[in-house]
Structures are given as structure tokens and as C-alpha cells.
Scaffold this active site. Structure first.
Site, PDB file in Angstrom:
ATOM      1  N   CYS A  80      26.997 105.188  54.167  1.00 42.57           N
ATOM      2  CA  CYS A  80      26.860 105.631  53.203  1.00 42.57           C
ATOM      3  C   CYS A  80      27.894 105.810  52.147  1.00 42.57           C
ATOM      4  CB  CYS A  80      27.430 107.718  53.724  1.00 42.57           C
ATOM      5  SG  CYS A  80      27.475 108.833  52.262  1.00 42.57           S
TER       6      CYS A  80
ATOM      7  N   ASN B 111      27.003  92.267  50.551  1.00 43.27           N
ATOM      8  CA  ASN B 111      26.229  91.399  50.837  1.00 43.27           C
ATOM      9  C   ASN B 111      25.432  92.194  50.859  1.00 43.27           C
ATOM     10  OD1 ASN B 111      25.899  88.615  52.012  1.00 43.27           O
ATOM     11  ND2 ASN B 111      24.724  90.474  53.913  1.00 43.27           N
ATOM     12  N   GLU B 112      23.849  92.303  49.939  1.00 42.92           N
ATOM     13  CA  GLU B 112      22.508  92.128  50.048  1.00 42.92           C
ATOM     14  C   GLU B 112      23.033  93.422  50.044  1.00 42.92           C
ATOM     15  OE1 GLU B 112      20.407  89.851  52.919  1.00 42.92           O
ATOM     16  OE2 GLU B 112      20.540  87.946  52.044  1.00 42.92           O
TER      17      GLU B 112
ATOM     18  N   CYS C 148      21.927 112.117  53.692  1.00 43.32           N
ATOM     19  CA  CYS C 148      23.689 112.983  53.801  1.00 43.32           C
ATOM     20  C   CYS C 148      23.529 114.139  53.061  1.00 43.32           C
ATOM     21  CB  CYS C 148      24.601 112.088  54.375  1.00 43.32           C
ATOM     22  SG  CYS C 148      25.949 111.765  52.962  1.00 43.32           S
TER      23      CYS C 148
ATOM     24  N   GLU D 135      22.408  81.646  48.800  1.00 42.73           N
ATOM     25  CA  GLU D 135      22.244  81.632  49.794  1.00 42.73           C
ATOM     26  C   GLU D 135      20.667  80.784  50.009  1.00 42.73           C
ATOM     27  OE1 GLU D 135      22.050  85.034  52.876  1.00 42.73           O
ATOM     28  OE2 GLU D 135      24.222  85.221  52.195  1.00 42.73           O
TER      29      GLU D 135
END
Lengths: 658, 658, 658
Positions: free
Chosen positions: C119, C153-154, C161, C312
Site C-alpha cells: 500500500c 522497481n517498475e 484499503c 533493462e
């Protein structure tokens, strides 16, 4: 020659019988006995789903009706296979003890309904099952008409309740002992997944951990363990009370959810429920038959070669295929005798009489709602009953296979769990079937066995796509070859250990590089319509799906790729290893290539073959004294095999005394 | 000739009008009145989704704007259909009383949103609905401009909340009285499903009980009961306060979720919302039209032959088909007049003016975001308005049908619930439509009625796939035939009683074997591409999907199967029964076969037919004094019918005085 | 010319390196350094998924191994990009603080597992992330080997929630200020959806509100806001501790879940992960390449024209395409140099060495499980490393584009959210790519920019399907044209404002009717196989999918529809506006039509084109002093461009001094 059931002279012919649905119609029950005799039925399977009638309220038992039925059958020469009734629970059990219901992977507990829907680790379920099983065993266990226990029904499914999750953790801890070992085998440092406590281990969830291949695989193993653990609970009660009554449970066709090799360890005999889609629109009749021959061979494998039981089959249409065709004329006879030819000592049906309502009201049965004994279906059944009586000498004989296909459930799980290559579509089962079919076409009987099977009796072992090497498997294959066996493996062999950890230094790993004399550098994947070809002896054979680029060490190429950037590199190779030979097939062949390679393998292993017309199957049952050669014509044309003439859809059984 | 609404001279032309969305733009509201008059609109449907404006806070009411609108419309010659606003609830209601929101079958309660999302058994919802409905009825119920109550909107959906489940149990107990009866009718001994208490009954769940066909069917019946129970709650309030105002609710096209035959019992008139995909890529324009003629005929059936209302339709594209094409030129006129030709006394649109946002901002409307009166769509609507004025004498006339197709919703549910044969794809609705279309092609008007309809006025009744025989249905069909009627049934007739319990002793059951003089032994299923043929009078007609193998007793074959193992056995048979004839069609015909059989049926029943060019539809409205013959040309070519020349896409209405 | 990283001479060549998976195999770690040097690797990305190793228990840190690795790399001339490890959380964090796990739209909280599953609004997650980031920054932030921060990352995904829902309400209230404004912009009077309190606002749910298009769109905007808010939390820590270290995060290809234009505001440089399916079965190699050129152009757009990083890419096959083919020979070089040609200053891989287990064990890497340096893949990487060294003078140069395509994420969300027309399949992204490709084919470099970009430097702006006009966008386009720019728009332009409220009075709205000199009356939709045609200069060009019927005011038609009821009405028009021209294309063209129209646009805007053989791409990097012209041959044939001869799959780089 051993009799499967000493009480019965010859084959069992019968099926599931649910008289409790008709207790208020005694004329129906009387008619049943009469018609069973007309149909040459000698055995009925009782009680599979009777719990709610046997114990209508908690602790209130009603076994009279069953006693009457068993007695009545027995008096009429019909034996009973008695089921424990735990395949479906009564409503009172589910409503009073919700814990007996399964929890799905979304953590929601099922409502009461359908069947096979109970937690295998629920103490309450075990307790209540034990009570009713004891009642049945005490009352009927020594009845002369009762010849076999049938445990529950078609075990399947998973449960994610707290009890099962806790058991899974315990199972994991017991297997891996230390967190270090667990983290290493699961390669959890990837994506920061390291467990810092066994309490953190959870089953795979779609909304949780699904990226640890070892965990995914272990969950499937655990599910088999849990199911067997429950089954053993039932078996232990029966072993105690009726130590001399044999025990089975009914398997399903190539069922992916359980490792039947494990389950079989507890059983006295193997039985299965076979519902092929005969006369479908996607393959020839013979292709359907060849696949069923594979299924039968798998049952022989589970039973280590002993005769098995075809516990359920349908005399006509089922109710759950997308298209439920009637069984065409001749097919019933052909399919029943194929079972016998492949090693079954029984022909049994689900079910005797169609029920009037609920889910299976249109599942074929011997007796229809119509209730007549002059229907096409009834007469088909009658004919099979009569033939089985004629063939009774065959009962107890076995199949002597010199070849084996390794088709291993756990390896299949490992392959299905692979993220890569041809995603979620690696085709393991189809590939194993294709190799088996190539042997069947040549009249070569091959057992279908798991990776842990004893291979010592075989001349040829084909191990397609043996991706995962369970402990000891590489060593066994090595010894098999070193001792003179012919071993054939394919692309996608020996990539990972039993926990799906990759071997370093080249595939096939765990010492198999030396056996095959090569290593795989890359594995290309073709689009569905793409083809390459194997060039061998100036012929070309189409290749598809997967093309490994291999580098030979001591192996010699027998055939190379035709095209792509790896053209002229090896597809098919052989390596002399010890007294044997190890063949490697680096790509997936179409059926002609599979046939051509199979010829090479059979020649190398010295197994005799038989020239069979396309669509004719041959199987040989052998009782030591005599061979019974079954020829089955799965074509609509007359066929000849040596001196035998087969009418369309004909079956001939020829006895050769030794 | 009865006037639908005495206030209105001729047809209603109008549609849904949502001025509450534009209250802050009075220039838009003024423009609306002006353009309605230009478009010959004489009626507006108000208030369908107005609750949150009418009662912005609990107990705070704001009805002034609505009064102004109704008055303003009325002063401009435009009448009002007033809706109860319960098709969508205000946010405050959902947030303060979550119980008003529906619970899905996964036991999760919906969030606030969309519409048609409230529990029909919620006391709070009923209470709050009653308060606002009373306010509306007291204030507007006697307004001279208000001519009709429109109850809620497009009733649909199910709820699995505790209240609904409890009501379902009560409904079940009330229906079956005893557990024994329930267990017998549900055939619960199968799979050990016997109920030991009514408290154990639950609705069908994907993760619970879905294998008891009777339960599945009863849940659908209960859902209709519950919806009607709620609808009656609204209706009772209005009957009390405005006893002279007629009441309708708007149905949907062939909606599967409710049994409209039941719902119709409470309504004064039938109305529906029709949104066909004209000019689609999977059928000809005429085929689309023929299906719409079926839909209209179904509305006549619900109204026992009275004129109905086309409460909603779209002047151009909708927003929810996968491909939303513009209505091509001429199609608007054709489709509106087809409704009239088939018995509608109104042409109404959803909606008058496109809203600026939310889900339906691209649903076609009379007035576009563009706001101009020179658009193609506006002019199309204007043209229809003018034509309706010219045709006003037609209003109130009815269709006198001599044929009927039985298309029964509960039977459809029973068929969809079958596990077997062609799994989940038995094609009931399509089959009924095909038989109706064969009659429409011949200019034969056929009503579409439920299985409980009075059949006494018809010469020909076609009852395709009447799988389930509700109480009294077999007897009624028997009497209909005995008294001289021509009855036609097909494969899959009379397999089960009203609770889906199979008849024993042969289908069709409940006495129909004697009516048709035959019984069905087996039912084969064909793969989609497979065909058999009916050979009749040296012609062949393709057969598909389902092929019953029947045995004739007193019936005579009129045509046999061409191939397969049941070649030369009967497909089409007739049995003289009393003064009538009972035809049986054992397999599914393609359209040529349906046509050929229809010719036989029409000849036997003495119904006149009309030679119509392909693509031309004929309907006749009759007011006792005159007949109005509608010819509708659904082709792009000129067509002639007798002396009438129809331009491409033309409609001609010809009056014949009697 | 600015150096991307002053420490490195020329391009970065390297990739993700996960030594923490091999800490118990020091021989592997030693081999890594040796092989990196062989492969001309000068940079490694460390720590992306290291949290569970860096902080094995809460508050217990283990950074030694990382220090050793960074030092060892540095001593061997290899720099480090250091990631914050928050892309995946340790098990202890999830188990002790479940709030850090995301909640799905069914309100069920995820289990621990996979990655990117936390979250973004969890205070605990932020606190724990801060602790480990501070540790890393304090210890390694000033290490001379560490050249860049790689944030998490990504980024992707949503959370429902309670905390996120509350934040969403706050965000909505902050945006709309008043309920009246909210209700008006959301057009909530429709379906009675008016909010009576901000507390009633909920995210869109499948079982709640999904019919308010403005709400649906705002939820996506909020998700970007929330993600950026979290990212800024990480960035703020690093800005404080290491103010001179640049910061990036790795984007994904055309990722639909976030508005990267917003995210980019916080970053020093743009980097992305590119995994095209080279040599697939649905398009030519060049078509794949053209799409990748679009992706690179988009990265230039996010970075306002600066060089970007290819963070990448894979040296061979990936593990998540449906079919994972090996990269064919030459493709690795071609694809890496295409990135450079399009503006990348790095060529980086995921990953250096294949892990032994878990989800990505078959994701291609520089070093295989085999471990050898003589594999095809290793040699391909080595070759690219060598070429990059030769090209080092190119590093830092940029692309000078005179054209731009507007491809705006928020507009895409708005289009995807439309209920109507071609339902859920409006094809926005493909359409933008097609226009870009038409320019690429002519050697015309076009940036890909969001709707808020500064357009002042361009001669030609193509804005396909600019359905939604964010604030100021219409004004900007108007000014761009008035000042002499060439603007091209298509069908589906200017229908709604930023909250998806329709413009009244004609599309394109917000003043664009005058710019284009026309309005749209209707929008027809074609079935997939249907075609119309644009007739222009006696040629015909196929049209598909969407056909607006437009009415010209001041515009002149350049080409008309060929057929349907709108035949001979305009498809392609031009309007002189101020000093510029505004072109409108009312329907979707196939590639020939797009090409023909592109020629008209390029001529009008005076942009030079280059005659290129089909399948050859040209890009020019310019460092002020020199131009580097890249010719890339994506065909298997020799090609000539002017004097340059390109072998099959060849790349040539030609320097032109200015």
C-alpha cells in the site's frame, strides 16, 4: 494365475447401484434383480453416496435396507462391492460442523452441496466417518456377498482452511528441517522472498505467493499427502475390522490433482473410472482408443503390472462432455474388451439405473428412465456380459511389457509450473501419450510408470521431457543404461532438482550429461504454425514447439535440424554408455518423426514388433500357460492381421498355448 | 376499439425525459418544449431516476421542479407518464441503511452504485420507497397530464442476503409442505443430499449446492416471486391512492431473469424496451426484423392480445452493443412502424436528450449534444411522429392470431439447467424463434405464449422443446388436440415434471405418449458441424444438434432419418388424436426443413398463408370494423405484394373495411 | 554535449546484478567479475530486491556483503547503480504489519508474496522503507562507485484499503471543493447518483459504482498521485542525504496504469525496461522495430528531449511472453543500437546471471545456468559492448524532432472508459503508433508527448483521437496553429472536458470547431470486416472502425467517403487558421491512407523526408557539432540508402560534422 476375487468365476460385470433412491418403489427393486440377471451382471457397487440414508440424523443409523439389498443380490448370485459413504456428507454434518467443509483459495468456506467437498484434515469429519465406517464394517464386513471395499469416491480437490495450512507448515518443516535449507531450495532470495520463520509459510495464493516454483510444487505434493493421510484413516479402520477384505479406491483418467503413485501404496488393487469421448470430432476412433490404451497402461503401472478394475464406464452417453453423443453400435463391445485386453479384470458401469433427478439424471445407465430391457443400450450390455463369460479363462492373466514410458505426475506439475518457453502450454501429457501410441501402433506393449518405478525388467525406457529429477532418478537411469538398457530422453530433460532448483553447468543435469554425451545450450520456442525439420537418412520429419540447441560431447548425431540459425546441428543423437545406449531427441516430432525414431529405438532394444493395419490394436494377456491375443478393429473396414480377419469394429481373441 | 389512453388522440409518441439533469440551464428546458412540438411528441416519461433530486436528503422533499415540468408539458399538449423513482436509490439511503443494497452469491454486499441494485425484501427499502411514492401519488396522481404509472425500471437481478435466504426457505416450505415431499421432488438421495430440516435449504451457490436441478429452478421462481412481491408493494400504494390510473413496468427483450408471465398478473398494460442491433454483420435485416416480430408477439402474449407499449427504443445508436452502428436511413421509420404493425400503440424513445456525462452519455437520443433540429436523427423522429398522426385510426386495434408458439420462461430455465446432451447450449429460445419466423414468412401471425396460456382460440399450437410439463399442461395439450387442434412438438418434450423429476416409462411423459403415439428411446447429440437429414417426399432437409431415436406406437411416420445408425427411423410423425392431430419432430431442422414442416402443419390446421417476397413482412391490425394491413420491406430492393409496390425499405399500410 | 555520468567514458553497458543470491558460492562471484570484464560491462544495478538480505529481521542490518560487492566492482572498473529495495518487502514486514499489503477491489487484503504489492499510503511501509533507505544512503551514497539511485522497481498497481479510500476522498474534495461542483462535473443526476456528502465517495468497484466516467478517470489519476506521493517520499530522503546523486525509476513499455508525465516531474532522468517480442508471428520485424522506436520517442518525451536509459532489456528470450523465442542472430546488436539511435545513453540487461529458481529462472540473462563464456548469447553481449566503446562520442547527443505525436495517458484512460461506439476497443494507442510509424518510415523523427507538452518547437503536431481536452489544451492547439503550425486531428476529438463532461453545441469542443472549421454530427462504427474508403485525388484508401459524419463550416474537403449513406461527405479536410493549417481526418485509415495523408501534412509543414527502403530505419543523434546518422536494416536483404550499403540486419553509423 491368480483370481482377482475367488468368489467369482471369471470377470466381474456390474456397476454402481443406488437402490436407496428407489426404496419407496419396491417393484423397481424387484425389476432390478431380474434385469441384472438378464444382463449377466454378477456384481453391484453399493453405498457410494448413501450416508444420508444410512445415518439420517447424527447417531441414528438405518442399515436394514442395505442388508436386505445385499442379501437379495447375494441370493441371486450377485456380489457386492461396498463403498465407504464418505464421498458426500449428509446435510446435518455440514450444518452442525461447518469445519468439515472445504475452504477455497480465497479463504471462503464452501456452502453445503455437491460432493467431494470436505476438509481432509478435519478431526470432526474423520470422527464421523469412522463411526459410520465401523457400523458398515461390523455389519457387512464378513458378509459372504461383500468382496471388496471401495474407499470414498474419486478423491480430488484442495482445502485452504486453517487446519490444512497449519498441516502444510508442519509438512514443510518436516521436509526441509532448517530455514536455510528451505530458503536455498526455494531460491527465495529472488524478489526478497526469504522466510525468516516457518510460521511465514503459506500455501500459494493468486493474491499472495505464486512465484516460488518449489512452494507451488510442494503444495501439490502436500495435497496428495493430505488426501492419502485421510484415505489411510479410512483404510486403517477397515484393516482392523476386516483384515482379509481387499481395498481399492476409484481413480480418474489421468487426473492431475493427485500423485496416484503415492496413493497406490495403500491399496490392494487399482481401479479407475473411464469415460472417453468415443466418436468425437477431433480425432479418429483409433486415436481415442490409443489414448485409452495409455490410460489402461497407467493403471497397470500403479498396480505394478497386476490386473486392475474398470470400476466405472458408461454404456452410452455421459452428461458432462460438451457434446454427449450416444455410443455408436459396436463401440460398447469394443471399448469393454479393450479394457480387458489391456489388463482389466472387470467391466463395470456407472450406473445400473438412471436416477430421476439431480445432476446426473442424464448420465447413461444400463436401465433407462424408460425401464425396458429391449433398448439398444441394454442389449449392448447383455452382449458384453455374455462375451465376458466366454472369456473367463483370461481373467487373472497379465501383460508382459518390455518397454516403458515414464510419465510422472510430479514431473508434470513441475513442468506446468514453469514460467517460460511455451507459457502454460508445454504439452507434457500429450507428448508422453504420443510416444506410447507409437509403440501401440507397432503392437509393442509399454507400461506407463512414474519416475520412481523399478525399470529393471525393461529393454527400452522412453522418458519424455523428464524436466525434474527426483532424488535417485538420474542414478537409476544411468544404471539402467550402463547395464544394457536402451534409454531415450527428449528436450527439456534434467533442468531441475526435485525442488525445481536449476542444475548448474549444463542440462541434462545430475550426471545425465555424461549418459547422453551432450549438453543443451539454448531452447528455442516456435509459434504454433512454425515448423523446423529433422533430417535423417535423407528423409525429413517435421518438428514443432520446442527446439533445443545441443552441443555433443561423446554422442553422435543421427539427424540434424534442417533450418533456422541452428540448421545442421543435432536433433537426434545416440551415446554408447556402459552396455547400453542413450538416445536424445532435442525437439518435438510430429507423428511420422516419432514413428521413425521409435523404429530406431525398438531396433536398438531388440523388441519385436508386429505389422498392424492402421486402426487395429493388438494386446496380449499372458497367464503363464497361454497367451490370449486380442485384436481390436477400430475402423469401419474389414482388416486382416496375419490369418485373422476382423470385421468392421470387430474384436477377436486368439488363444496360443505356450 | 378501445383507446389506450383516452386523453390522447391516436398513438403515443415520446420517450424518457430527464429534465432534472438540466435544471440549471433553463434555456435547455425551454428548447426541449419547442423541439418536442417540432417532433410531434405528445408524451414524456418523467422521474425514472429522479429520487436523489426529489428527496435530496432523507425526509427532505423537492417536488417543485417536477410540478413545473409536468405543468409546462401539459400546457404544451404533452402528457406525462410518471415513474416511481425506485430504479436507483439515492446515496444517502445506501449509506445510512446498507441493508438496502444487494448481496451477491459470494455473500458480499454491493457497494453503492449503478442502479437496480437493491434488495427486494428489505423492509427499509420498502418503507423509503413507499414514502416517496406516496408523495408523488398525492401530488401528481390526479394531475390531468399524468396518464400512466411506470413502476421502477427494468426489474432484474437476484439477492442472496440473509433476508432473501430466509424468505426463500419460507417459500420452499410453503411449496413443498413436508421434508419427504421436498426430498422426493428434488431427488436428494442422489449424492447424499437429503435435507433433514427446512433450515438446511440454501440458494444455489457456485461454492455450494448447484447440482439439484429442482432447487436451481426454484431459486429462479423465487426470484420472480420476490420481484413481483416488491412490485406489488409499489402497486398497492398506487392502487390505493390513484385507483383509476393504469400501471405498467417496462420489460426487457426476452429477459431471462424473470418470468414475465407471472409479473404481468399485476399490470394493467404491458410495455417493453426494444434495442435490436439493426444492420448487424451476422444476419440479414429481415432476420433481425423477424426476431423483433417475435419479441412483439411475446408482449402481446403477456397482455393476452391487447395492444402494448414500446416504452423505450433508440432513434440511432445505443452505447452497449459491442459495435454500435448508426441506424441507417429508413430504418427508424421501418422499425417504429413494425412495432405498430405488431400491436404496439406507442413509439417511445430512450431518451429525449443526451446527458452530458456518465454511463449513457453516448446512448442515442432525439436531441444530441449538438442540440440542433436539423440532424438526420431529429428529422427521422419528426417523420415518424407525422406518420403516427396519420395512422391514428389504427390505434387500439389488435392482432387476431390463429397460431401460437409456446415459449415458456420456466421451461427455458429448466432446459438451461440440464446437465447433459449439448451442454449449456440447448438452443431453446433460438428454436422457438425459428418456428415463429417460419410462420411470419408466410404472413401467419402467431402469438408467443407461456405454457399456462389459454389455447382455446388457436387452430395451431407449436410447442418446441417443451421439456418440463408444469401441472396441467399435458392435460391442456391433450384436450386441445382432442378437440380438433393441431399440435406440434419436438425432440426434448415431456422429459420432466414441474420440479424436473423425470417421467418413468417413456418420454414424452404425463400422458403425452398417447397423444403423439410414440416414445423416445434415446437422444443423440451432433457436433456443431455434423448433419443428418430428414427424408420426406423425396426431398432432404438438414438436421443438426439433437436427434431423438423414437419408436412409433399409433403414430405414422411422415419422414425418416437419412443416415447414422438410426437411418430410416422416423423424424417427423403424425398421430390422429380425438378430433385433432399431433405432430412430432424428433430432430432440429435447418430453416428449409422448418419451412417444409410448417407447410404441413398449416395445411393440417387450415390456416391461410400469404405468398410474400423474401424480406417482406406482413401484419394485420383489426379493430373489428376494418383491417389495417402493414407491408414492411426489409430489403434494399423494390418488392411487390399483390398490387402493392414497396420501394426499398418502404412501409405501406392498407385499410380494408370489413 | 553533456555527459550522462561524468565517471563513465561513453555509454553504460551493464545490467541488474543480484549477487545476494550467490553469497554462498564465492567462486560464482569471482567468475562474475571476470566475465563482466570480458563482456565490456562497466556498470551493475544492485539491490533491487535485496531488502530481505539487507535487513533479515526488523532492525537488524546486514550491509557488509553489499559493500564488498560495490568495492570489488569498483576496483574492477565497474560502477554501481544502487536501488532502494522497496520493490519487494521482506516476509517479516508483511507478517508483522499486514497493513503494508495491498487490498484489492474486492476488499480482500493480499497475502504476502510476489512483489510490488504494498500500500503506497501505509505509514508503516513508509517508515520501514525510510529506515533501510537511510542506511543505504548513509553508507553508500557517497561511494565513488555509486553513480545513480534507482527508486524501487517498475511502479504499478492500485490499493483499495481504508487508508487509500480515505486519501482518495481527500483528493476528490481538494479537487472539486464543493458537492455542487462534483455533482455537476460527474453528471451524477443521471441514475440518481448525486453525492450528498464527500464521505459517500468511494473508488469505482465492479460491485459498486462503475458508471460515473469522471469518477473512474479520477481514480486512475489518484492512483498516479498516490504512487508519485510514495515515490517522492523515497526521493526526499535521498535528496536530503545525497543531494548530488541523480535519481531515476524504471518505467515499463507504454504502461497503462500510471501517468508517467506526472511521475517524471520528480526524476532526474528517465529510464525504461524494454522487452519487445522480436521475430513474432503477427508482424514484420520492421513493424516491431517501428513500435519500439515509438516507445523510445515516448521516453524522450518524458525527459523533454534528453538522453534516456534503457535500464533493462534481455539478451535472449524472456519468460513471460506466450511464446518465448530466442533472439535470432543479429537481433541483439540491432535492438541495442536502435535504442542508442533513438536517444538512449545506456544498454542494460535484466539480468547478469540467471537465478537457479523461482519465477524468473528462465528469463534470459548474460550468463546462463550453463555458466560458459562461449555461448551465442554471451558473445552477442560482448559484441555490443565492443561497439558501444567505439561509439562513445555519440553519448550525450540528442534527437532534434520537428514533429510530435500527442499520445496522452489520461486521454487514453478517458477513451478506454467510454461506454459506446466500438465498445472497449477504441484503439487509441495503436492509432498513435500508426501515425508515428508513418513518420518513421519517411525518416522523420517525431517526439511522442503528452497533451500538456510545450509544442512551440514543432512544425507539425498530430493529435490522434484527442477525445478529452484537459484545461488549456484547446487553447494551446489553437495558438500553435494560429502561429503557423500544422495541426492534424482525427475523429473522436474534443468530445469531453477534463472530467469527461460532453461539450454542447458540437464536437470538437472548447473552441476547436473554429480551428478546424467543422463539426461532427454523428460517429458511425463499422464491424471489424467492414470497410469504407477515402477518395482523394482519384485514389482510394480503405477506412475502418470509426467514421464520423462531419459538416464543414470554413474548412475545405480534401477527400470524401466513397460509400454508405454518407458517401461524398468529407473525410479529410483542411482549414486555414491564423498563420497555420488545421487538418481533420474523420475516419480511421489503413496504412496506405495514413501514408498519403502524412505526405500532405509533411508537405504543408515543410519537414524534409528521406526516401528509405522498406524495413530500414534512420535516426539522427546530434551533439551540436556533429550528426550521427544511424541506418538500421530490419530486413534479411541487403539494402542501400544513398551511398550506404547495409548487409542484412546491418547497422551503420555515419558521422557528419556540421
Amino acid at each position: 494365475m491368480k483370481k482377482l476375487f475367488p468368489q467369482i468365476d471369471g470377470f466381474i460385470h456390474g456397476g454402481d447401484y443406488n437402490p436407496e433412491q428407489w426404496l419407496d418403489m419396491p417393484e423397481i427393486l424387484a425389476k432390478d434383480i431380474e434385469m441384472m440377471k438378464e444382463a449377466h451382471v454378477n456384481c453391484a457397487t453399493l453405498g457410494v453416496f448413501s450416508w444420508s440414508v444410512l445415518e439420517p440424523e447424527e447417531g441414528v443409523f438405518n442399515l436394514e435396507w442395505l442388508e436386505n439389498i445385499i442379501n437379495n443380490l447375494y441370493e441371486n448370485g450377485i456380489y457386492t462391492i461396498l463403498a465407504t459413504p464418505t464421498g458426500a456428507r449428509p446435510a446435518w454434518l455440514a450444518h452442525k460442523y461447518p469445519e468439515v467443509l472445504r475452504v477455497a483459495s480465497d479463504n471462503i468456506r464452501n456452502h453445503f452441496g455437491v460432493r467431494h467437498n470436505h476438509c481432509m484434515q478435519s478431526p470432526v469429519y474423520r470422527e464421523k466417518a469412522e463411526i459410520i465406517i465401523r457400523k458398515l464394517a461390523e455389519r457387512f464386513g464378513n458378509h459372504p456377498g461383500v468382496i471388496l471395499w471401495h474407499i470414498s469416491n474419486e478423491f480430488s480437490g484442495e482445502c485452504y482452511c486453517d487446519k490444512c495450512v497449519a498441516k502444510f507448515r508442519e509438512w514443510i518443516k518436516n521436509k526441509y528441517k532448517t530455514l536455510d535449507n528451505l530458503n536455498k531450495e526455494y531460491w527465495t532470495t529472488f524478489w526478497s522472498h526469504r522466510y525468516q520463520s516457518f510460521d511465514q509459510v503459506e500455501p500459494p495464493y493468486d493474491n499472495g505467493e505464486f512465484s516460488v516454483m518449489g512452494l507451488n510444487l510442494d503444495w501439490k505434493r502436500f495435497t496428495t499427502w493430505s488426501m492419502k493421510d485421510y484415505m489411510d484413516h479410512e483404510i486403517n479402520i477397515l484393516r482392523e475390522l476386516t483384515p482379509h477384505k481387499p481395498i481399492t479406491t476409484n481413480y480418474m483418467r489421468c487426473f492431475d490433482g493427485l500423485d496416484y503413485d503415492e496413493m497406490s501404496k495403500s491399496l490392494d488393487m487399482i481401479s479407475w473410472d473411464g469415460y472417453p469421448a468415443w466418436n468425437n470430432n477431433y480425432e479418429s476412433l483409433w486415436q481415442t482408443a490409443a489414448d485409452v490404451a495409455f490410460d489402461h497402461a497407467q493403471m497397470r503401472g500403479y498396480g505394478k503390472g497386476k490386473p486392475f478394475m474398470l470400476m466405472e464406464s458408461v454404456p452410452s452417453q455421459v452428461n458432462w462432455h460438451p457434446i454427449n453423443k450416444l455410443k455408436r453400435p459396436h463401440i460398447h463391445k469394443l471399448s469393454c474388451l479393450q479394457a480387458v485386453a489391456c489388463g482389466s479384470d472387470t467391466v463395470q458401469y456407472f450406473q445400473w439405473r438412471k436416477g430421476r433427478g439431480s445432476f446426473e439424471q442424464y448420465h447413461g445407465a444400463v436401465v433407462d428412465h424408460l425401464g425396458r430391457n429391449d433398448t439398444r443400450v441394454f442389449k449392448d450390455v447383455q452382449e458384453v456380459g455374455a462375451i465376458l463369460r466366454e472369456l473367463k479363462a483370461v481373467q487373472g492373466s497379465t501383460i508382459k511389457a518390455k518397454a516403458a514410458i515414464i510419465f510422472d505426475r510430479q514431473n508434470g506439475w513441475a513442468i506446468d509450473g514453469v514460467s517460460g518457453f511455451k507459457l502454460h502450454d508445454m504439452g507434457y501429457e500429450r507428448t508422453c501419450r504420443d510416444w506410447h501410441n507409437a509403440l501401440t501402433k507397432r503392437g509393442v506393449e509399454a507400461d506407463v510408470v512414474g519416475c520412481c518405478a523399478d525399470l529393471s525388467g525393461y529393454s527400452l525406457v522412453i522418458a519424455p521431457m523428464l524436466y525434474m529429477l527426483n532424488d535417485g532418478v538420474a542414478e537409476k537411469l544411468k544404471n539402467f543404461t550402463a547395464n544394457g538398457g536402451v534409454l531415450a530422453a527428449t528436450y527439456f530433460t534434467g533442468y531441475v532438482n526435485k525442488n525445481t532448483l536449476n542444475y548448474l553447468g549444463g542440462f541434462p543435469g545430475d550426471g545425465l550429461k555424461e549418459v547422453f554425451g551432450l549438453y543443451s545450450e539454448e531452447c528455442d520456442v516456435l509459434y504454433p504454425e512454425e515448423r523446423n525439420a529433422l533430417v535423417m537418412n535423407e528423409a525429413e520429419y517435421e518438428l514443432k514447439d520446442l527446439c533445443e540447441v545441443i552441443k555433443l560431447d561423446t554422442a553422435k548425431s543421427l539427424g540434424n535440424y534442417k533450418s533456422d540459425f541452428y540448421a545442421d546441428t543435432p536433433v537426434f543423437s545416440v551415446n554408447e554408455f556402459g552396455k547400453g545406449k542413450a538416445f536424445y531427441i532435442a525437439s518435438r516430432t510430429e507423428s511420422k518423426g516419432t514413428d521413425a525414431i521409435t523404429d530406431v529405438l525398438l531396433k536398438a532394444s531388440g523388441i519385436e514388433t508386429k505389422e498392424l493395419p492402421e486402426g487395429v490394436e493388438m494386446h496380449i494377456r499372458d497367464n503363464g500357460d497361454s497367451e490370449y491375443v486380442f485384436y481390436l478393429n477400430f475402423t469401419d473396414k474389414e482388416q486382416k492381421v496375419a490369418d485373422t480377419v476382423l470385421a468392421p469394429y470387430d474384436v477377436q481373441v486368439i488363444k496360443h498355448s505356450k
